[in-house]
Design a protein around this motif. Structure first.
Motif, PDB file in Angstrom:
ATOM      1  N   LEU A  43      -1.664 -19.995 -18.475  1.00 50.67           N
ATOM      2  CA  LEU A  43      -0.370 -19.753 -19.122  1.00 50.67           C
ATOM      3  C   LEU A  43       0.684 -20.728 -18.604  1.00 50.67           C
ATOM      4  O   LEU A  43       1.449 -21.305 -19.394  1.00 50.67           O
ATOM      5  N   VAL A  44       0.726 -20.923 -17.294  1.00 55.78           N
ATOM      6  CA  VAL A  44       1.700 -21.856 -16.709  1.00 55.78           C
ATOM      7  C   VAL A  44       1.479 -23.260 -17.253  1.00 55.78           C
ATOM      8  O   VAL A  44       2.425 -23.960 -17.642  1.00 55.78           O
ATOM      9  N   GLY A  45       0.223 -23.692 -17.300  1.00 59.48           N
ATOM     10  CA  GLY A  45      -0.080 -25.017 -17.821  1.00 59.48           C
ATOM     11  C   GLY A  45       0.311 -25.166 -19.284  1.00 59.48           C
ATOM     12  O   GLY A  45       0.880 -26.186 -19.689  1.00 59.48           O
ATOM     13  N   ALA A  46       0.030 -24.136 -20.086  1.00 59.11           N
ATOM     14  CA  ALA A  46       0.370 -24.196 -21.506  1.00 59.11           C
ATOM     15  C   ALA A  46       1.884 -24.236 -21.711  1.00 59.11           C
ATOM     16  O   ALA A  46       2.391 -25.004 -22.539  1.00 59.11           O
ATOM     17  N   LEU A  47       2.619 -23.422 -20.961  1.00 59.93           N
ATOM     18  CA  LEU A  47       4.079 -23.431 -21.086  1.00 59.93           C
ATOM     19  C   LEU A  47       4.669 -24.772 -20.647  1.00 59.93           C
ATOM     20  O   LEU A  47       5.604 -25.283 -21.276  1.00 59.93           O
ATOM     21  N   SER A  48       4.122 -25.327 -19.581  1.00 57.06           N
ATOM     22  CA  SER A  48       4.615 -26.629 -19.098  1.00 57.06           C
ATOM     23  C   SER A  48       4.411 -27.709 -20.147  1.00 57.06           C
ATOM     24  O   SER A  48       5.303 -28.519 -20.421  1.00 57.06           O
ATOM     25  N   ASN A  49       3.227 -27.723 -20.753  1.00 52.86           N
ATOM     26  CA  ASN A  49       2.949 -28.713 -21.795  1.00 52.86           C
ATOM     27  C   ASN A  49       3.813 -28.488 -23.023  1.00 52.86           C
ATOM     28  O   ASN A  49       4.219 -29.442 -23.700  1.00 52.86           O
ATOM     29  N   ALA A  50       4.098 -27.218 -23.328  1.00 49.37           N
ATOM     30  CA  ALA A  50       4.864 -26.906 -24.535  1.00 49.37           C
ATOM     31  C   ALA A  50       6.285 -27.440 -24.459  1.00 49.37           C
ATOM     32  O   ALA A  50       6.862 -27.840 -25.484  1.00 49.37           O
ATOM     33  N   ILE A  51       6.878 -27.433 -23.286  1.00 47.36           N
ATOM     34  CA  ILE A  51       8.294 -27.828 -23.164  1.00 47.36           C
ATOM     35  C   ILE A  51       8.462 -29.214 -22.547  1.00 47.36           C
ATOM     36  O   ILE A  51       9.578 -29.619 -22.228  1.00 47.36           O
ATOM     37  N   GLU A  52       7.368 -29.931 -22.404  1.00 44.32           N
ATOM     38  CA  GLU A  52       7.455 -31.247 -21.756  1.00 44.32           C
ATOM     39  C   GLU A  52       8.309 -32.214 -22.561  1.00 44.32           C
ATOM     40  O   GLU A  52       9.139 -32.941 -22.011  1.00 44.32           O
ATOM     41  N   GLU A  53       8.105 -32.245 -23.879  1.00 41.92           N
ATOM     42  CA  GLU A  53       8.898 -33.120 -24.741  1.00 41.92           C
ATOM     43  C   GLU A  53      10.178 -32.382 -25.147  1.00 41.92           C
ATOM     44  O   GLU A  53      10.130 -31.389 -25.867  1.00 41.92           O
ATOM     45  N   VAL A  54      11.319 -32.911 -24.709  1.00 39.18           N
ATOM     46  CA  VAL A  54      12.588 -32.232 -24.965  1.00 39.18           C
ATOM     47  C   VAL A  54      12.837 -32.072 -26.464  1.00 39.18           C
ATOM     48  O   VAL A  54      13.284 -31.015 -26.936  1.00 39.18           O
ATOM     49  N   SER A  55      12.530 -33.096 -27.244  1.00 39.22           N
ATOM     50  CA  SER A  55      12.807 -33.064 -28.681  1.00 39.22           C
ATOM     51  C   SER A  55      11.942 -32.058 -29.428  1.00 39.22           C
ATOM     52  O   SER A  55      12.238 -31.705 -30.577  1.00 39.22           O
ATOM     53  N   GLN A  56      10.850 -31.577 -28.791  1.00 42.13           N
ATOM     54  CA  GLN A  56       9.936 -30.661 -29.464  1.00 42.13           C
ATOM     55  C   GLN A  56      10.025 -29.231 -28.916  1.00 42.13           C
ATOM     56  O   GLN A  56       9.202 -28.382 -29.263  1.00 42.13           O
ATOM     57  N   ARG A  57      11.027 -28.939 -28.112  1.00 39.59           N
ATOM     58  CA  ARG A  57      11.088 -27.637 -27.473  1.00 39.59           C
ATOM     59  C   ARG A  57      11.371 -26.504 -28.458  1.00 39.59           C
ATOM     60  O   ARG A  57      10.815 -25.414 -28.329  1.00 39.59           O
ATOM     61  N   ILE A  58      12.241 -26.746 -29.435  1.00 43.02           N
ATOM     62  CA  ILE A  58      12.548 -25.689 -30.403  1.00 43.02           C
ATOM     63  C   ILE A  58      11.319 -25.350 -31.258  1.00 43.02           C
ATOM     64  O   ILE A  58      10.970 -24.168 -31.412  1.00 43.02           O
TER      65      ILE A  58
END
Length: 404
Positions: free
Chosen positions: A345-360
């Motif tokens: 879960l931590v790894g998936a969340l980290s990857n999900a928000i890594e790109e600032v422009s794709q966070r939303i």
């Protein structure tokens, strides 16, 4: 020293096979004990009976064993396999989609055939890897999130059983991380045995001797879309791709075609006996492909070869495992699975928000997937991907934007 900078091979270490054999045993125990309960719970969630869940676990163990033994021996590399742990979590999330196990099995078959197609048609595999990592990771995080909440809920609902499990996991997470989840599962098993009394084995609804149970697949388009396709995506993006990366980190160039074709074919055939999905291992692969397995890279395949026989032994206990899980409060088993999946879960969340422009778009994918909604019979994982993808396309649109 990096992962590929192996220590020098001495004369003493070159001839010893005890080290890779022990690494294979550790990897087999860790791989099975950390997630077998999640597999059983996931199969139950999509409608499997105890007999079908036992058959599914037995099939998964034997399929993993065959793939590990054969491919490690043929290629003389520690090419290791596992069942899809995120896929098992997806089954729990898909419980609102179907309780018809035949339809779930049809989705498993489709997933396996798509993995085979990735091996035969590399363009499809490349297309899967082109799904934005933030979206794929957010979907995976949304699948895992409700399961990772279970330890908190279990401590409140059944404190006498759950608190010892969490404490043991926490202590070993600090002192011996590799054994934290297996030890937590052992404590949970002891607690289940004590609380259920002496009759839980005789009261089991299935034989303690596992048997293969054939399940005729039903190909329901809605179940294929809501379960089969997300299972394929999380297995490829969340398991196979990291598996190849781990192997390359330790200096092994794993041939993708035989790995994908073999694991996909095993998934499609194994589905007929209740198994959900198989893939290239990542976490346990690091145990067997690294220098701790053997200083000599050419000897590390013995670790994977050995782990295959460990899975055969565990597979013979599938009936006992299903009886144990069936006697347990469901929240306790999900809690153990949640502890095992915290790192993912931590790894998936980290990857999900890594790109600032794709966070939303990633946040939208996560929220929709975690909601567990089912619309027109299609589960939340599909809708999460769709919503996140649409928001990403809209936000990247070249249309003029009005300034604030």
């Amino acid at each position: 020293m990096t992962a590929t900078d192996d220590p020098p091979v001495t004369g003493a270490s070159r001839g010893s096979l005890a080290q890779p054999i022990s690494a294979g045993i550790v990897a087999g125990i860790t791989g099975f004990a950390s997630s077998f309960a999640l597999v059983i719970a996931g199969l139950h969630a999509v409608g499997a009976s105890d007999a079908q869940a036992s058959s599914g676990l037995l099939t998964l163990c034997f399929a993993v064993a065959i793939l590990c033994i054969v491919l490690a021996r043929v290629y003389r590399m520690p090419i290791s396999f596992a069942w899809s742990t995120p896929g098992a979590a997806l089954l729990i999330a898909a419980s609102a989609t179907t309780n018809d196990f035949s339809a779930a099995v049809g989705a498993f078959v489709v997933c396996g055939l798509l993995i085979v197609l990735c091996g035969l048609w590399p363009a499809l595999g490349r297309a899967i890897t082109r799904i934005p990592r933030s979206i794929a990771s957010a979907m995976l995080a949304g699948i895992l999130f409700p399961i990772c909440l279970a330890p908190v809920l279990a401590v409140v609902q059944i404190p006498a059983l759950a608190i010892p499990v969490v404490v043991v996991w926490l202590v070993l997470f600090r002192l011996a991380p590799r054994w934290a989840v297996p030890a937590a599962m052992l404590v949970a098993a002891v607690g289940i045995g004590v609380s259920a009394g002496s009759g839980w084995l005789t009261a089991a609804s299935t034989s303690l001797v596992p048997e293969l149970t054939f399940v005729l697949p039903a190909f329901d388009p809605l179940v294929i879309v809501s379960l089969g396709l997300p299972l394929f995506i999380v297995t490829m993006a969340g398991q196979n791709v990291p598996g190849f990366v781990v192997m390359s980190t330790f200096g092994y160039e794993v041939p993708p075609r035989p790995v994908l074709v073999a694991s996909g074919a095993a998934t499609a055939v194994g589905a007929l006996f209740g198994a959900h999905a198989l893939n290239l291992a990542a976490i346990t692969a690091a145990i067997m492909a690294g220098p701790d397995s053997h200083p000599d890279k050419a000897k590390r395949w013995v670790a994977t070869f050995t782990s295959g026989f460990v899975y055969i032994v565990f597979g013979l206990g599938a009936g006992f495992a299903v009886a144990l899980i069936s006697a347990s409060p469901p929240i306790l088993i999900t809690a153990v699975a949640g502890l095992a999946l915290l790192g993912a879960l931590v790894g998936a969340l980290s990857n999900a928000i890594e790109e600032v422009s794709q966070r939303i778009p990633a946040a939208a994918t996560f929220l929709v997937t975690a909601s567990g909604i089912a619309i027109v019979g299609i589960g939340s994982a599909f809708w999460g991907l769709l919503v996140g993808g649409l928001i990403m396309l809209w936000s990247a649109s070249p249309w003029p934007r009005r300034s604030a």
